[in-house]
Design an enzyme around this catalytic site. Structure first.
Site, PDB file in Angstrom:
ATOM      1  CG  PHE A  46       0.015  -1.733  11.312  1.00  0.00           C
ATOM      2  CD1 PHE A  46      -1.349  -1.758  11.496  1.00  0.00           C
ATOM      3  CD2 PHE A  46       0.499  -1.643  10.006  1.00  0.00           C
ATOM      4  CE1 PHE A  46      -2.221  -1.710  10.418  1.00  0.00           C
ATOM      5  CE2 PHE A  46      -0.360  -1.587   8.913  1.00  0.00           C
ATOM      6  CZ  PHE A  46      -1.714  -1.620   9.111  1.00  0.00           C
ATOM      7  CG  HIS A  68       0.852  -6.741   2.492  1.00  0.00           C
ATOM      8  ND1 HIS A  68       0.069  -7.667   3.144  1.00  0.00           N
ATOM      9  CD2 HIS A  68       0.698  -5.586   3.155  1.00  0.00           C
ATOM     10  CE1 HIS A  68      -0.539  -7.065   4.160  1.00  0.00           C
ATOM     11  NE2 HIS A  68      -0.170  -5.804   4.193  1.00  0.00           N
ATOM     12  CG  HIS A 115       1.978  -3.711  -0.219  1.00  0.00           C
ATOM     13  ND1 HIS A 115       0.684  -3.398  -0.613  1.00  0.00           N
ATOM     14  CD2 HIS A 115       2.192  -3.022   0.933  1.00  0.00           C
ATOM     15  CE1 HIS A 115       0.145  -2.569   0.287  1.00  0.00           C
ATOM     16  NE2 HIS A 115       1.041  -2.309   1.208  1.00  0.00           N
ATOM     17  CD  GLU A 174       4.644   2.888  -3.345  1.00  0.00           C
ATOM     18  OE1 GLU A 174       3.502   3.163  -2.914  1.00  0.00           O
ATOM     19  OE2 GLU A 174       4.944   1.784  -3.838  1.00  0.00           O
ATOM     20  CD  GLU A 188       1.547  -5.103   8.850  1.00  0.00           C
ATOM     21  OE1 GLU A 188       2.154  -5.439   7.817  1.00  0.00           O
ATOM     22  OE2 GLU A 188       1.997  -4.287   9.665  1.00  0.00           O
ATOM     23  NE  ARG A 202       5.433   0.897   2.879  1.00  0.00           N
ATOM     24  CZ  ARG A 202       4.159   0.688   3.232  1.00  0.00           C
ATOM     25  NH1 ARG A 202       3.684   1.167   4.374  1.00  0.00           N
ATOM     26  NH2 ARG A 202       3.357  -0.024   2.467  1.00  0.00           N
ATOM     27  CG  LEU A 203       8.474  -0.842  10.447  1.00  0.00           C
ATOM     28  CD1 LEU A 203       8.379  -0.371  11.900  1.00  0.00           C
ATOM     29  CD2 LEU A 203       8.670  -2.349  10.389  1.00  0.00           C
ATOM     30  CG  LEU A 230      -3.449  -5.085   1.217  1.00  0.00           C
ATOM     31  CD1 LEU A 230      -2.083  -5.707   1.340  1.00  0.00           C
ATOM     32  CD2 LEU A 230      -3.385  -3.622   1.593  1.00  0.00           C
ATOM     33  NE  ARG A 234       3.138  -4.487   5.651  1.00  0.00           N
ATOM     34  CZ  ARG A 234       2.534  -3.394   5.225  1.00  0.00           C
ATOM     35  NH1 ARG A 234       3.057  -2.712   4.217  1.00  0.00           N
ATOM     36  NH2 ARG A 234       1.435  -2.979   5.794  1.00  0.00           N
ATOM     37  CD  GLN A 280       6.474  -3.673   2.598  1.00  0.00           C
ATOM     38  OE1 GLN A 280       5.600  -2.818   2.546  1.00  0.00           O
ATOM     39  NE2 GLN A 280       7.302  -3.790   3.615  1.00  0.00           N
TER      40      GLN A 280
HETATM   41  C1  LIG Z   1      -3.867  -1.556  -1.394  1.00  0.00           C
HETATM   42  C2  LIG Z   1      -2.865  -0.706  -0.643  1.00  0.00           C
HETATM   43  C3  LIG Z   1      -3.033  -0.470   0.702  1.00  0.00           C
HETATM   44  C4  LIG Z   1      -2.116   0.311   1.401  1.00  0.00           C
HETATM   45  N1  LIG Z   1      -2.312   0.534   2.730  1.00  0.00           N
HETATM   46  C5  LIG Z   1      -1.451   1.344   3.393  1.00  0.00           C
HETATM   47  C6  LIG Z   1      -1.676   1.676   4.750  1.00  0.00           C
HETATM   48  O1  LIG Z   1      -2.672   1.276   5.360  1.00  0.00           O
HETATM   49  N2  LIG Z   1      -0.780   2.458   5.371  1.00  0.00           N
HETATM   50  C7  LIG Z   1       0.322   2.957   4.735  1.00  0.00           C
HETATM   51  O2  LIG Z   1       1.095   3.690   5.356  1.00  0.00           O
HETATM   52  N3  LIG Z   1       0.539   2.671   3.430  1.00  0.00           N
HETATM   53  C8  LIG Z   1      -0.320   1.895   2.745  1.00  0.00           C
HETATM   54  N4  LIG Z   1      -0.092   1.620   1.438  1.00  0.00           N
HETATM   55  C9  LIG Z   1       0.993   2.317   0.730  1.00  0.00           C
HETATM   56  C10 LIG Z   1       0.548   3.757   0.445  1.00  0.00           C
HETATM   57  O3  LIG Z   1      -0.817   3.799   0.250  1.00  0.00           O
HETATM   58  C11 LIG Z   1       1.239   4.338  -0.789  1.00  0.00           C
HETATM   59  O4  LIG Z   1       2.628   4.135  -0.716  1.00  0.00           O
HETATM   60  C12 LIG Z   1       0.963   5.833  -0.886  1.00  0.00           C
HETATM   61  O5  LIG Z   1      -0.418   6.103  -0.780  1.00  0.00           O
HETATM   62  C13 LIG Z   1       1.509   6.416  -2.168  1.00  0.00           C
HETATM   63  O6  LIG Z   1       1.095   7.761  -2.252  1.00  0.00           O
HETATM   64  P1  LIG Z   1       1.681   8.718  -3.336  1.00  0.00           P
HETATM   65  O7  LIG Z   1       1.060  10.055  -3.116  1.00  0.00           O
HETATM   66  O8  LIG Z   1       3.154   8.639  -3.321  1.00  0.00           O
HETATM   67  O9  LIG Z   1       1.211   8.117  -4.741  1.00  0.00           O
HETATM   68  P2  LIG Z   1      -0.228   7.638  -5.287  1.00  0.00           P
HETATM   69  O10 LIG Z   1      -1.297   7.752  -4.302  1.00  0.00           O
HETATM   70  O11 LIG Z   1      -0.002   6.348  -5.949  1.00  0.00           O
HETATM   71  O12 LIG Z   1      -0.529   8.728  -6.399  1.00  0.00           O
HETATM   72  C14 LIG Z   1       0.219   8.829  -7.584  1.00  0.00           C
HETATM   73  C15 LIG Z   1      -0.306  10.004  -8.374  1.00  0.00           C
HETATM   74  O13 LIG Z   1       0.564  10.250  -9.467  1.00  0.00           O
HETATM   75  C16 LIG Z   1      -0.179  10.464 -10.633  1.00  0.00           C
HETATM   76  N5  LIG Z   1       0.655  10.050 -11.760  1.00  0.00           N
HETATM   77  C17 LIG Z   1       1.367   8.908 -11.895  1.00  0.00           C
HETATM   78  N6  LIG Z   1       1.998   8.893 -13.074  1.00  0.00           N
HETATM   79  C18 LIG Z   1       1.688  10.058 -13.706  1.00  0.00           C
HETATM   80  C19 LIG Z   1       2.019  10.636 -14.967  1.00  0.00           C
HETATM   81  N7  LIG Z   1       2.776   9.993 -15.855  1.00  0.00           N
HETATM   82  N8  LIG Z   1       1.505  11.840 -15.265  1.00  0.00           N
HETATM   83  C20 LIG Z   1       0.701  12.492 -14.393  1.00  0.00           C
HETATM   84  N9  LIG Z   1       0.347  11.985 -13.208  1.00  0.00           N
HETATM   85  C21 LIG Z   1       0.845  10.797 -12.864  1.00  0.00           C
HETATM   86  C22 LIG Z   1      -1.441   9.634 -10.455  1.00  0.00           C
HETATM   87  O14 LIG Z   1      -2.486  10.185 -11.224  1.00  0.00           O
HETATM   88  C23 LIG Z   1      -1.691   9.795  -8.955  1.00  0.00           C
HETATM   89  O15 LIG Z   1      -2.459  10.951  -8.719  1.00  0.00           O
HETATM   90  C24 LIG Z   1      -1.005   0.853   0.716  1.00  0.00           C
HETATM   91  C25 LIG Z   1      -0.847   0.631  -0.638  1.00  0.00           C
HETATM   92  C26 LIG Z   1      -1.744  -0.160  -1.310  1.00  0.00           C
HETATM   93  C27 LIG Z   1      -1.498  -0.413  -2.774  1.00  0.00           C
END
Ligand SMILES: Cc1cc2nc3c(=O)[nH]c(=O)nc-3n(C[C@H](O)[C@H](O)[C@H](O)COP(=O)(O)OP(=O)(O)OC[C@H]3O[C@@H](n4cnc5c(N)ncnc54)[C@H](O)[C@@H]3O)c2cc1C
Length: 558
Positions: free
Chosen positions: A114, A230, A338, A362, A243, A373-374, A240, A274, A228
């Site tokens: 990666f 991508h 991204h 996040e 990578e 971020r990597l 997306l 990135r 970031q």
């Molecule tokens: C297309 C894509 C591919 C990626 N690929 C990778 C990868 O391969 N490797 C890697 O390390 N990272 C990757 N990332 C980054 C990584 O996936 C995210 O940073 C990470 O999954 C975020 O997880 P999270 O639990 O913080 O939030 P999320 O998974 O975004 O979940 C947010 C949650 O909060 C809830 N929520 C939001 N607002 C409210 C509200 N007002 N009231 C109630 N609930 C709410 C939503 O319902 C959801 O359940 C990728 C990101 C994207 C977009």
């Protein structure tokens, strides 16, 4: 009033990891509130994988070094150390909990290359890693009987005397608002990618609600100017392409057919970090070596068998959204928003300045990613700090009496939503969202000039005013996504302002924040975190120290 000891907001990987942790601990009443069904969280879209030093020739110290260097030295090294040290055990935990990772021939977990990594250390499930992890964690949450309020939208936190007392949430199905009392709240609401509406890889739901709620409650947002981009997203809609395509050996080509990364990150080629790869692409395009505003991602030489085994999602997405079959043709790609390096400022245990309020994933800024971020470090971050926040919250709630908060918060939110429904102006929320996305993409992008950033600040402030005249068209109560959309746009505009004001103030280039007027990193003046507090008429910026333990800042070369 509904009551729980700990309420987790969000059911992506960070939220579910916190829920599973608390579900295993005795004597604590825990619930999740999520605006989406857990399995629709953006985490499910993660493709490429998750980092951990798993092989005998790798060490967590090396993972830490790569992460700190990738961050352009503005990550907190105590936090990076925790994440990298705890990574291997976390990945094995996921594997034992049921994630079917790809395997190497000898039966150990397969790893791939990666960006920005000194050696391969990314574990993966083809190119659907997030989907696989989210299903594993959801199963484990269900197995522990954790209560989930599905499709409940949190509108505001209840904070009195700098202590969290719960929150207010809209049950989207009925349109009813509820105040929920809680001794601790863990925000796990994910990123704000939709601030770059139309030019982001993020889901429609990534609207930064939790960051905005914490900001309104007096918690500083850190390092929001680091956004970031991508390098490989589709032009038409920002979707997306992982990578992992380059990790498996894919090339980036310009219109002359050159692997142009040889000029920018010669030792890593396409696997530079990135921020650097995105800048290289924009330079190639601006200097006339692009192809219809894009560069080309070429994986043809990997062959159909490997593409189908390891990158089937790339093929499917390219065929559906770009009309290109990557087995036979290169795919036009360009940088797209991204990931949010910035977010709710926390310590190593997710603790914020408001007692009982945690943030993880996040939406938080611990900070392990610094200015860049990597790839494959975010899934790891969500899990490590989701778990740690839950462990800390468990100890915290033992000594806190059940909160007594006035119901005035509920009343206030009822008044607020009623006023939104009653607006009669001629503005359109959809139009404002589109304008915000374009403004941010055009003026707060990969390269930034002072004129552009100033333009963004003014334009966003104007949109903040205009949105007050944007009526919610749907006046009904049941499943009113027009109303939730209105709540989201207010949150996003608040964050767009913080991003732009923070960027304008930081007069250097570091990681993803690249200014044409200040092209160099300035460690003398800017080796520090931006902390944005909500003030009258906009964010008030303060700065905080960066924790440096093992690795002194050096010039970043790849
Ligand atoms: C297309 C894509 C591919 C990626 N690929 C990778 C990868 O391969 N490797 C890697 O390390 N990272 C990757 N990332 C980054 C990584 O996936 C995210 O940073 C990470 O999954 C975020 O997880 P999270 O639990 O913080 O939030 P999320 O998974 O975004 O979940 C947010 C949650 O909060 C809830 N929520 C939001 N607002 C409210 C509200 N007002 N009231 C109630 N609930 C709410 C939503 O319902 C959801 O359940 C990728 C990101 C994207 C977009």
């Amino acid at each position: 009033m509904l009551r729980h000891d700990v309420v987790i907001v969000g059911a992506g990987l960070a939220g579910l990891r916190a829920a599973v942790t608390l579900g295993d601990l005795p004597g604590v009443d825990v619930a999740i509130i999520s605006k989406l069904h857990p399995l629709r969280s953006h985490s499910g879209a993660a493709e490429g994988g998750i980092n951990a030093a798993l092989t005998p020739d790798d060490r967590w110290e090396d993972h830490m070094y790569d992460t700190v260097k990738g961050s352009d030295y503005v990550s907190d090294q105590d936090a990076v150390e925790v994440m990298c040290r705890e990574a291997p055990a976390e990945v094995y935990w996921l594997e034992h909990a049921g994630t079917l990772f790809n395997r190497a021939d000898d039966g150990t977990l397969a790893i791939r290359n990666f960006g920005g990594a000194g050696r391969p250390r990314t574990a993966f499930v083809a190119d659907i890693t997030g989907h696989a992890l989210l299903h594993t964690l959801y199963e484990q949450t269900v197995a522990r009987g954790v209560k989930v309020y599905e499709e409940w939208f949190v509108t505001e936190l209840v904070v009195e005397n700098e202590q969290v007392k719960g929150l207010v949430a809209l049950d989207v199905m009925t349109g009813e608002l509820h105040q929920v009392a809680a001794k601790a709240v863990i925000m796990a609401t994910g990123g704000y990618g939709r601030v770059y509406h139309g030019r982001t890889t993020n889901a429609w739901s990534s609207t930064g609600d939790g960051m905005a709620a914490a900001y309104r409650a007096g918690v500083p947002l850190a390092d929001m100017e680091f956004v970031q981009f991508h390098p490989t997203t589709l032009k038409s809609n920002g979707v997306l392409l992982t990578e992992g395509n380059r990790g498996e050996g894919g090339y980036l080509l310009n219109s002359l057919g050159e692997r142009f990364m040889s000029k920018y990150t010669p030792t890593k080629m396409e696997l530079g970090p990135r921020d650097m790869v995105s800048r290289a692409e924009i330079i190639e395009i601006n200097e006339g070596r692009g192809v219809d505003g894009c560069v080309l991602l070429d994986i043809r030489h990997l062959g159909e068998a490997k593409i189908m085994e390891r990158l089937p999602g790339t093929r499917e997405l390219s065929m559906h959204f770009a009309g290109v079959d990557p087995v036979y043709e290169p795919i036009p790609v360009r940088p797209g928003q991204h990931y949010a390096m910035g977010g709710v400022r926390t310590d190593l245990n997710g603790v914020t300045v408001v007692k009982g309020l945690y943030a993880a994933g996040e939406c938080a800024c611990v900070s392990v990613h610094g200015a860049n971020r990597l790839g494959a470090n975010s899934l790891l971050d969500t899990l490590i700090f989701g778990r740690r926040s839950a462990e800390h919250a468990y100890e915290y709630v033992k000594n806190v009496p059940p909160p007594e908060a006035s119901e005035s918060y509920l009343q206030r939110e009822e008044d607020r939503t009623r006023a939104m429904l009653g607006r009669e102006g001629t503005e359109s929320i959809a139009q404002i969202r589109n304008e915000m996305g374009l403004e941010m993409a055009d003026n707060m992008g990969v390269f930034r000039t002072p004129e552009q950033m100033q333009h963004a600040v003014s334009a966003i402030r104007e949109l903040k005013e205009r949105v007050k005249d944007a009526p919610v068209q749907d006046k009904g109560r049941i499943f009113n996504t027009d109303l939730t959309g209105a709540l989201e746009i207010e949150n996003m505009l608040e964050l767009a302002e913080v991003i732009s004001v923070g960027a304008l103030a930081r007069t250097e280039s570091r990681g993803a924040h690249s200014r044409l007027d200040f092209p160099d990193r300035d460690d003398v003046n800017w080796l520090k975190h931006t902390l944005a507090f909500r003030g009258e008429g906009g964010p008030r910026l303060e700065y905080g120290p960066v924790t440096i333990t093992r690795f002194q800042p050096e010039e970043r070369k790849y």
